[in-house]
Design an enzyme around this catalytic site. Structure first.
Site, PDB file in Angstrom:
ATOM      1  N   ASP A  18       0.846  -1.032  -0.148  1.00 21.55           N
ATOM      2  CA  ASP A  18       0.004   0.061   0.202  1.00 21.55           C
ATOM      3  C   ASP A  18       1.134   1.343   0.065  1.00 21.55           C
ATOM      4  O   ASP A  18       2.167   1.096   0.172  1.00 21.55           O
ATOM      5  CB  ASP A  18      -0.754  -0.070   1.277  1.00 21.55           C
ATOM      6  CG  ASP A  18      -1.830   1.207   1.166  1.00 21.55           C
ATOM      7  OD1 ASP A  18      -2.285   1.587   0.611  1.00 21.55           O
ATOM      8  OD2 ASP A  18      -1.540   1.620   2.502  1.00 21.55           O
ATOM      9  N   ASP A  20       0.117   4.801   1.254  1.00 18.79           N
ATOM     10  CA  ASP A  20      -0.203   6.040   2.206  1.00 18.79           C
ATOM     11  C   ASP A  20      -0.316   5.485   3.642  1.00 18.79           C
ATOM     12  O   ASP A  20      -1.280   4.618   3.790  1.00 18.79           O
ATOM     13  CB  ASP A  20      -1.229   6.806   1.924  1.00 18.79           C
ATOM     14  CG  ASP A  20      -1.233   8.325   2.781  1.00 18.79           C
ATOM     15  OD1 ASP A  20       0.029   8.533   3.724  1.00 18.79           O
ATOM     16  OD2 ASP A  20      -1.674   9.280   2.457  1.00 18.79           O
ATOM     17  N   ASP A 171      -1.849  -0.522   6.134  1.00 14.99           N
ATOM     18  CA  ASP A 171      -2.076   0.013   7.526  1.00 14.99           C
ATOM     19  C   ASP A 171      -3.591   0.197   7.549  1.00 14.99           C
ATOM     20  O   ASP A 171      -4.267   0.114   8.815  1.00 14.99           O
ATOM     21  CB  ASP A 171      -1.438   1.418   7.406  1.00 14.99           C
ATOM     22  CG  ASP A 171      -1.909   2.194   6.439  1.00 14.99           C
ATOM     23  OD1 ASP A 171      -2.538   3.544   6.842  1.00 14.99           O
ATOM     24  OD2 ASP A 171      -2.099   1.958   5.337  1.00 14.99           O
TER      25      ASP A 171
END
Length: 237
Positions: A18, A20, A171
């Site tokens: 991923d 950000d 995240d």
């Protein structure tokens, strides 16, 4: 809960990152960005921020301002974000070192993100981070995370077979669920959400950030062994 799990080594064929919250942290920039957009479209920015992280901007706009939910508007909006707020973004600890190790080992990796292509390249340029050979963005799929299509597409872009061991590094709970649904192992990072939220998404491992991840070896057949240290728990059962 403490980050005290003993080190664990695990071997993979490829890696899907991923963006950000995993490679960079643009939270400060994104908050300013959505405040600007919120004022522009007449929506409380705090309402937007409650649902925007880990979600494609076009999907957020569909919820709060459907008339603005067009690819043209999102591309223009996200292209400006790194230009206006580039100094607000920082690297996630350990991200650059891990990417450099994987690139040196010629390991297959890709970025799979809810951001658009202009946003991804803008942030990578601003922070002078490596640009991936393979990229899956908001424009690549019809439905964003937690739909697993993005990670399935990322897997196919790596050119690895269906029985390969692929690690997703994520995240957001939506992204973690997408990676699991795509058939990947998932390392959850506690960078943008609480450990309780990350744990509830059921990743295979949880660490605070990528400073707890390092490459320890690369075999002749291309398999890469990583070591996870200081995990919240060794493995989610």
């Amino acid at each position: 809960m403490a980050y005290e799990a003993p080190p664990e080594t695990v071997t993979f064929h490829g890696f899907l990152f991923d963006m950000d919250g995993t490679i960079i942290d643009s939270t400060a920039a994104v908050v300013k960005h959505w405040h600007t957009i919120g004022e522009e479209i007449g929506v409380d920015p705090e309402v937007i921020l409650q649902t925007s992280h880990g979600r494609r901007s076009i999907d957020t706009l569909k919820l709060i301002a459907p008339e603005k939910a067009t690819l043209e508007y999102v591309l223009q909006m996200e292209a400006l974000l790194p230009q206006k707020y580039g100094n607000e973004a920082v690297e996630i600890p350990g991200a650059r070192a891990l990417l450099d190790q994987l690139i040196a080992a010629n390991a297959p990796w890709a970025v799979v993100t809810s951001g658009t292509e202009p946003l991804v390249h803008g942030w990578l340029k601003a922070l002078k981070l490596p640009h991936p050979e393979h990229l899956v963005t908001a424009e690549s799929v019809e439905n964003g995370k937690p739909d697993p299509t993005c990670y399935k597409l990322g897997w196919s872009k790596l050119g690895l077979p269906a029985d390969a061991d692929i690690l997703v590094l994520e995240d957001s709970p939506a992204g973690i669920r997408a990676g699991k649904a795509a058939g990947c192992k998932v390392l959850g990072l506690v960078t943008s959400h609480t450990w309780e939220q990350v744990l509830a998404a059921e990743p295979d491992w949880i660490v605070q950030d990528l400073s707890s991840v390092k490459m320890v070896s690369c075999s002749e057949d291309g398999r890469v062994t990583l070591q996870f240290s200081n995990g919240l728990i060794a493995k989610v059962q």
